[in-house]
Each structure stands twice: as C-alpha cells, then as structure tokens.
Design a protein around this motif. Structure first.
Motif, PDB file in Angstrom:
ATOM      1  N   ALA A  27      38.461 -68.633 -36.874  1.00  0.00           N
ATOM      2  CA  ALA A  27      38.612 -68.296 -38.292  1.00  0.00           C
ATOM      3  C   ALA A  27      39.899 -67.546 -38.590  1.00  0.00           C
ATOM      4  N   SER A  28      40.408 -67.769 -39.792  1.00  0.00           N
ATOM      5  CA  SER A  28      41.477 -66.980 -40.396  1.00  0.00           C
ATOM      6  C   SER A  28      41.375 -67.198 -41.903  1.00  0.00           C
ATOM      7  N   LYS A  31      42.757 -70.730 -42.834  1.00  0.00           N
ATOM      8  CA  LYS A  31      41.834 -71.811 -42.473  1.00  0.00           C
ATOM      9  C   LYS A  31      40.613 -71.810 -43.375  1.00  0.00           C
ATOM     10  N   ALA A  32      40.144 -70.633 -43.778  1.00  0.00           N
ATOM     11  CA  ALA A  32      39.018 -70.546 -44.709  1.00  0.00           C
ATOM     12  C   ALA A  32      39.399 -71.154 -46.057  1.00  0.00           C
ATOM     13  N   GLY A  33      40.615 -70.919 -46.506  1.00  0.00           N
ATOM     14  CA  GLY A  33      41.093 -71.513 -47.751  1.00  0.00           C
ATOM     15  C   GLY A  33      41.214 -73.022 -47.657  1.00  0.00           C
ATOM     16  N   ASN A  45      30.856 -82.049 -45.684  1.00  0.00           N
ATOM     17  CA  ASN A  45      29.532 -81.765 -46.264  1.00  0.00           C
ATOM     18  C   ASN A  45      29.319 -80.295 -46.544  1.00  0.00           C
ATOM     19  N   GLY A  46      29.926 -79.432 -45.740  1.00  0.00           N
ATOM     20  CA  GLY A  46      29.743 -78.001 -45.917  1.00  0.00           C
ATOM     21  C   GLY A  46      30.390 -77.253 -44.777  1.00  0.00           C
ATOM     22  N   TYR A  47      30.259 -75.947 -44.819  1.00  0.00           N
ATOM     23  CA  TYR A  47      30.817 -75.104 -43.767  1.00  0.00           C
ATOM     24  C   TYR A  47      30.095 -73.771 -43.772  1.00  0.00           C
ATOM     25  N   SER A  48      30.195 -73.079 -42.653  1.00  0.00           N
ATOM     26  CA  SER A  48      29.656 -71.728 -42.566  1.00  0.00           C
ATOM     27  C   SER A  48      30.603 -70.892 -41.722  1.00  0.00           C
ATOM     28  N   VAL A  49      30.643 -69.603 -42.008  1.00  0.00           N
ATOM     29  CA  VAL A  49      31.497 -68.686 -41.269  1.00  0.00           C
ATOM     30  C   VAL A  49      30.592 -67.867 -40.346  1.00  0.00           C
ATOM     31  N   LEU A  50      30.824 -68.023 -39.047  1.00  0.00           N
ATOM     32  CA  LEU A  50      30.037 -67.304 -38.045  1.00  0.00           C
ATOM     33  C   LEU A  50      30.801 -66.045 -37.641  1.00  0.00           C
ATOM     34  N   LYS A  51      30.116 -64.926 -37.546  1.00  0.00           N
ATOM     35  CA  LYS A  51      30.749 -63.643 -37.227  1.00  0.00           C
ATOM     36  C   LYS A  51      30.785 -63.415 -35.719  1.00  0.00           C
ATOM     37  N   ASP A  52      31.500 -64.255 -35.002  1.00  0.00           N
ATOM     38  CA  ASP A  52      31.659 -64.086 -33.559  1.00  0.00           C
ATOM     39  C   ASP A  52      32.861 -63.195 -33.290  1.00  0.00           C
ATOM     40  N   PRO A  53      32.751 -62.267 -32.336  1.00  0.00           N
ATOM     41  CA  PRO A  53      33.926 -61.460 -31.997  1.00  0.00           C
ATOM     42  C   PRO A  53      34.943 -62.314 -31.254  1.00  0.00           C
ATOM     43  N   PRO A  54      36.210 -62.089 -31.313  1.00  0.00           N
ATOM     44  CA  PRO A  54      36.876 -61.036 -32.069  1.00  0.00           C
ATOM     45  C   PRO A  54      37.235 -61.426 -33.503  1.00  0.00           C
ATOM     46  N   GLY A  56      35.836 -64.410 -35.385  1.00  0.00           N
ATOM     47  CA  GLY A  56      34.890 -65.250 -36.094  1.00  0.00           C
ATOM     48  C   GLY A  56      35.210 -66.725 -35.911  1.00  0.00           C
ATOM     49  N   THR A  57      34.285 -67.554 -36.388  1.00  0.00           N
ATOM     50  CA  THR A  57      34.416 -68.995 -36.244  1.00  0.00           C
ATOM     51  C   THR A  57      34.003 -69.659 -37.551  1.00  0.00           C
ATOM     52  N   ILE A  58      34.720 -70.698 -37.920  1.00  0.00           N
ATOM     53  CA  ILE A  58      34.343 -71.517 -39.067  1.00  0.00           C
ATOM     54  C   ILE A  58      33.710 -72.783 -38.505  1.00  0.00           C
ATOM     55  N   ARG A  59      32.467 -73.046 -38.886  1.00  0.00           N
ATOM     56  CA  ARG A  59      31.796 -74.286 -38.479  1.00  0.00           C
ATOM     57  C   ARG A  59      31.839 -75.245 -39.665  1.00  0.00           C
ATOM     58  N   ILE A  60      32.513 -76.370 -39.467  1.00  0.00           N
ATOM     59  CA  ILE A  60      32.696 -77.368 -40.515  1.00  0.00           C
ATOM     60  C   ILE A  60      31.777 -78.551 -40.225  1.00  0.00           C
TER      61      ILE A  60
END
Length: 129
Positions: A27-28, A31-33, A45-54, A56-60
């Motif tokens: 994530a950044s 990339k979120a934008g 179809n959608g996406y979610s932002v996972l709060k993984d250290p350090p 995070g991750t965007i799942r598309i």
C-alpha cells in the motif's frame, strides 16, 4: 524498487492473465488513489486495505467478463527517468475514449476526462484500456 507505479500495473496485468480472483499490492497513498479510480471506472470489482505491518496491503478483486479480464492493457507513460507533463488541452485520449488515462494533478489523481473538465493538467502516469 525504483518505480512503484509500474510494479502496481505489472502485478494487476500478471494477475489478470493468470485469472486470479484477487491480487495483493503493498500500500501507498498513490496506489490507493489509482485503485479508487480503477474501481470508479468499473475496471475492478472492489478492493480492501489490509493493515499489515509495516505499510499495509491493498487487495484488489479483479473483474472478468466471460472468463476474460476486463482490463485488456495497462501502460506506464511517465517514468522516473522521463517525466511527461501535459496541459489540460494536450492530454492524450486512450482508444478514443474507450480507455482512461490517469493524470496526477494539483487537484489529485484524475482521469483524462475529469482533468479536461476541470481544466487542469499534470503528470501523465499511465493509461488503461
């Protein structure tokens, strides 16, 4: 990694060709934008932002029609070694409006149509069709 946007596009391209249901991307804010624009333009179809250290991750979640990816192509235009800036009147059209060009403007990330409507130019990041 010298070009995180190119990595973002490549991960989506590879996942679509391999018919994966989703792809995970570090994530950044940029990339979120980009992901938000892809969602609003119905490329995913959608996406979610996972709060993984350090960071995070965007799942598309990729979108398919009749077994083929909706995203036919992704191309990076402005690179770290050669930035490309265009005014509102000079923004390129992707396949005569069938695709989108994403532009980084002072008003945030916009598609080429939105940038023309708001009469603002900027750095031409990529095009998607």
């Amino acid at each position: 990694m010298t070009d995180p946007i190119a990595d973002f596009l490549t991960r989506i391209r590879n996942a679509g060709r391999a018919n994966h249901k989703h792809v995970d991307i570090p994530a950044s804010n940029m990339k979120a934008g980009l992901t938000e624009i892809l969602y609003k333009q119905n490329f995913i179809n959608g996406y979610s932002v996972l709060k993984d250290p350090p960071q995070g991750t965007i799942r598309i979640y990729l979108r398919y029609l009749e077994g083929e990816s909706v995203i036919k192509g992704l191309e990076r235009i402005s690179t770290p070694g050669l930035r490309l800036y265009k005014g509102a009147d000079d923004l390129p059209r992707t396949l005569n409006g069938l695709g989108i060009t994403i532009v980084s403007t002072p008003k945030g990330l916009l598609t080429d149509a939105q940038a023309r409507q708001e009469n603002v130019g900027g750095e031409v990041l990529c095009r998607i069709w």
